[in-house]
Design an enzyme around this catalytic site. Structure first.
Site, PDB file in Angstrom:
ATOM      1  N   HIS A 187      38.222  41.703  40.366  1.00 52.77           N
ATOM      2  CA  HIS A 187      39.043  41.061  41.011  1.00 52.77           C
ATOM      3  C   HIS A 187      38.740  39.222  40.469  1.00 52.77           C
ATOM      4  CE1 HIS A 187      36.403  43.006  44.332  1.00 52.77           C
ATOM      5  NE2 HIS A 187      37.910  43.403  44.344  1.00 52.77           N
ATOM      6  N   ALA A 188      40.756  38.696  39.600  1.00 53.76           N
ATOM      7  CA  ALA A 188      41.435  37.700  39.769  1.00 53.76           C
ATOM      8  C   ALA A 188      40.194  36.509  39.228  1.00 53.76           C
ATOM      9  CB  ALA A 188      42.219  37.413  39.798  1.00 53.76           C
ATOM     10  N   ARG A 189      40.282  35.889  40.620  1.00 49.94           N
ATOM     11  CA  ARG A 189      39.304  34.641  40.968  1.00 49.94           C
ATOM     12  C   ARG A 189      37.801  34.401  40.245  1.00 49.94           C
ATOM     13  NH1 ARG A 189      39.859  34.016  47.432  1.00 49.94           N
ATOM     14  NH2 ARG A 189      38.159  36.017  48.484  1.00 49.94           N
ATOM     15  N   GLU A 190      37.041  35.334  40.137  1.00 49.86           N
ATOM     16  CA  GLU A 190      35.281  35.906  39.966  1.00 49.86           C
ATOM     17  C   GLU A 190      35.434  35.891  38.729  1.00 49.86           C
ATOM     18  OE1 GLU A 190      35.015  39.478  41.445  1.00 49.86           O
ATOM     19  OE2 GLU A 190      35.383  39.310  43.394  1.00 49.86           O
ATOM     20  N   ASN A 262      39.209  46.723  43.886  1.00 51.23           N
ATOM     21  CA  ASN A 262      37.939  47.776  43.831  1.00 51.23           C
ATOM     22  C   ASN A 262      37.766  47.836  44.770  1.00 51.23           C
ATOM     23  OD1 ASN A 262      35.611  48.042  42.184  1.00 51.23           O
ATOM     24  ND2 ASN A 262      34.439  46.600  43.353  1.00 51.23           N
ATOM     25  N   HIS A 315      30.786  40.625  38.835  1.00 45.90           N
ATOM     26  CA  HIS A 315      31.583  40.204  40.524  1.00 45.90           C
ATOM     27  C   HIS A 315      31.292  39.149  40.567  1.00 45.90           C
ATOM     28  CE1 HIS A 315      34.542  43.670  41.310  1.00 45.90           C
ATOM     29  NE2 HIS A 315      33.478  43.854  40.969  1.00 45.90           N
ATOM     30  N   TYR A 368      27.758  43.601  52.610  1.00 48.16           N
ATOM     31  CA  TYR A 368      28.481  44.388  53.815  1.00 48.16           C
ATOM     32  C   TYR A 368      29.044  46.318  52.703  1.00 48.16           C
ATOM     33  CZ  TYR A 368      32.539  41.734  51.244  1.00 48.16           C
ATOM     34  OH  TYR A 368      32.646  41.559  49.466  1.00 48.16           O
ATOM     35  N   GLU A 391      26.762  41.447  42.068  1.00 46.25           N
ATOM     36  CA  GLU A 391      26.884  39.525  42.431  1.00 46.25           C
ATOM     37  C   GLU A 391      26.896  39.008  41.358  1.00 46.25           C
ATOM     38  OE1 GLU A 391      29.618  39.400  44.516  1.00 46.25           O
ATOM     39  OE2 GLU A 391      30.561  41.565  45.020  1.00 46.25           O
TER      40      GLU A 391
END
Length: 437
Positions: A187-190, A262, A315, A368, A391
Site C-alpha cells: 500500500h503506497a502510503r504506508e 493486497n 504494513h 477486520y 501492522e
C-alpha cells in the site's frame, strides 16, 4: 479500439493530467475516531452518513470500526461540517484524533528532507529516511557492489508504468537453502513499511560486515529475498502527487485509477473486505491477479514455493501481528496454535525494545476481515510454513503520516521480532535442507 492501445492512452492521459496539477492538499482535513459499535445497524448508520456526504473516490477509511475496535476516518475539509452534524444527529459519538493532516504531512516531509540534506555528499545511506524509489534502488545496487559475495539485486518484473519491482537477495555460500520472502509498501502510503524492511536488511548487512556469528549463521542457512517497494507506481505517486494514495496507478475506468494489491491475490479473491467498485480504496481488481505487481510476485515465488519457509508482509498501522487467516474468522490453519505461539513470542520481543504494545492473532479477531491478501496467498496457495503480516506503528496519533523520528524505533523493535522467527527457523529447519530442484 484494441485493449492495449486503450490502456496506453489512459496512462498517457493520467500522466499528463497530473503533471499539470499541483500536489493534492490535505490542509484542514481531520481524522476522527468512532468508538467500537454494537451491532451491524450502528456500523451501517455510520457508513450511510459517509456515503451521503462524501463521493466514493474521496472516502478514506483509515480503520474500519468493529464491535471491539474503534474506527478511524479521514474527513476532507469540504465535507467535514456536514458529516459531523449528521453523526451528532444520529447520536454517534466521535472524537478528533488528528486536527490537520496537511500540517502533519508537511512537518514530516520537511524533517525528512532536512535529514537527507545533512547526509548529502557524505553518505548515501537511506536508513532512517523516507527514500524515493530511485534512492532505494541505488542503495541496493551499492550493497551488491560492496558485498558481491553476500548480495545481488534484480527486477522481478515491471509495473504498468514500467517501473521495476526490485528485489535484494542476501545470503552466503549458495546451494540448496531455505528462503525468506519480505515485502513492503504494498500500500503506497504506508511509508513506515519500506523503512522497516530497509532497517532489517541493514541489520543483516551490518551483522555480516561486523562478523556477528548469529547473523552469519542466518545468512548461511537462509537466503533472503526482499522486495522493499512492492508498489513502485503508487509509492512514487505518494511522493509527487498524493501523499495518501493507497492503490497502484493503473487506470481501471475512465474516472477511476488503481487496484488494492493486497486484495488482488488469487487465494480467496473477491470475498469479505474487498470492494468490486473501481473507485474504492479497497478495489480488488476486475479479476484475481489482474495486476502486474501481483503477477510478478506470484511468478517469482510460486515456481519454487517449497523452498520458502517464511513470508513476511510489512504494513501500517495498528501494532498488530497477524497469523492466518485474513479472509475468515471462522477457521484457521491446522498448525495455528504453533504459529500463534511464535507470533506471541515475536510481539513479546517487539514490546521489550521500546514498550510499544503489539497484539498477536488473526486479522478478523484483532482488526477486520479482508480477502485476496499476499499473506493468505503465501499459505493458502504457496503453502509457506510461516506466513505473517504485521501492522506496524502507531495507534493513530500519526496513522499513515508518521514522522522520520518513528523510523529507527519501529525498525529496531521489529528487527527484535524478526530475530525470534529466524531463531525458530534455524532451530527447526537449519539441519534439514528444502526440497531439491
Amino acid at each position: 479500439m484494441e485493449p492495449f492501445i486503450r490502456v496506453v492512452l489512459l496512462l498517457l492521459f493520467v500522466t499528463s493530467r497530473h503533471s499539470l496539477c499541483e500536489r493534492i492538499s490535505y490542509d484542514g482535513d481531520i481524522v476522527i475516531t468512532i468508538d467500537a459499535l454494537e451491532g451491524d445497524e450502528r456500523l451501517g448508520t455510520v457508513l450511510d452518513i459517509f456515503n451521503k456526504h462524501i463521493p466514493l473516490q474521496e472516502q478514506d477509511v483509515w480503520k474500519e470500526p468493529s464491535t471491539t475496535q474503534p474506527g478511524f476516518f479521514r474527513l476532507p475539509l469540504k465535507y467535514k461540517t456536514d458529516v459531523l452534524n449528521s453523526l451528532d444527529s444520529a447520536g454517534i459519538a466521535y472524537s478528533v484524533k488528528i486536527e490537520d493532516i496537511g500540517r502533519l504531512i508537511r512537518k514530516a516531509e520537511e524533517e525528512n528532507e532536512a535529514i537527507k540534506a545533512q547526509r548529502n555528499g557524505i553518505s548515501r545511506n537511506i536508513v532512517g529516511t523516507f527514500p524515493r524509489l530511485d534512492e532505494v534502488i541505488e542503495w541496493m545496487n551499492n550493497i551488491s557492489i560492496q558485498y558481491p559475495e553476500l548480495a545481488s539485486t534484480f527486477s522481478i518484473g515491471n509495473t504498468a508504468f514500467g517501473r521495476p519491482q526490485q528485489v535484494l537477495k542476501l545470503g552466503l555460500n549458495g546451494g540448496n537453502k531455505w528462503r525468506v520472502w519480505v515485502d513492503a509498501a504494498m500500500h503506497a502510503r504506508e511509508w513506515l513499511s519500506p523503512t522497516t524492511a530497509i532497517y532489517i536488511t541493514d541489520q543483516l548487512i551490518q551483522g555480516y560486515a561486523n562478523g556477528d556469528p548469529e547473523i552469519i549463521n542466518f545468512l548461511t542457512v537462509l537466503d533472503f529475498h526482499i522486495l522493499i517497494i512492492s508498489n513502485p507506481d503508487g509509492y512514487e505517486y505518494t511522493h509527487t502527487d498524493d501523499r495518501l494514495w493507497r492503490k497502484n496507478r493503473r487506470p481501471t475506468t475512465d474516472t477511476c485509477t488503481g487496484v488494492d494489491l493486497n486484495r488482488n491475490f488469487a487465494f480467496q479473491w473477491g470475498g469479505t473486505g474487498a470492494s468490486p467498485a473501481p473507485c474504492d480504496n479497497t478495489y480488488m481488481g476486475p479479476y484475481a491477479a489482474s495486476e502486474r505487481e501481483v503477477v510478478n510476485i506470484v511468478n517469482y515465488v510460486l515456481p519454487e514455493a517449497s523452498k520458502y519457509i517464511w513470508y513476511m508482509a510489512y504494513h501500517t498501522w495498528g501494532k498488530q501481528f497477524f497469523t492466518r487467516w485474513d479472509y475468515t474468522g471462522s477457521e484457521v490453519p491446522p498448525d495455528h496454535d504453533e504459529l500463534l505461539n511464535l507470533a506471541q513470542r515475536t510481539v513479546d520481543a517487539i514490546v521489550a525494545v521500546n514498550g510499544e504494545f503489539y497484539e498477536a492473532g488473526t486479522a478478523p479477531n484483532l482488526m477486520y476481515t479482508f480477502s485476496g491478501s499476499s499473506s493468505d496467498w503465501s499459505r493458502g496457495t504457496a503453502n509457506i510454513k510461516y506466513p505473517y503480516l504485521v501492522e506496524l506503528r502507531d495507534d493513530g496519533t500519526y496513522g499513515f503520516v508518521a514522522p522520520p523520528e518513528e523510523i529507527i524505533p519501529c525498525g529496531a523493535e521489529n528487527w527484535a521480532g524478526a530475530q525470534v522467527i529466524l531463531r525458530e527457523i534455524v532451530a527447526n529447519y537449519g539441519a534439514t535442507p528444502p526440497p531439491s530442484d
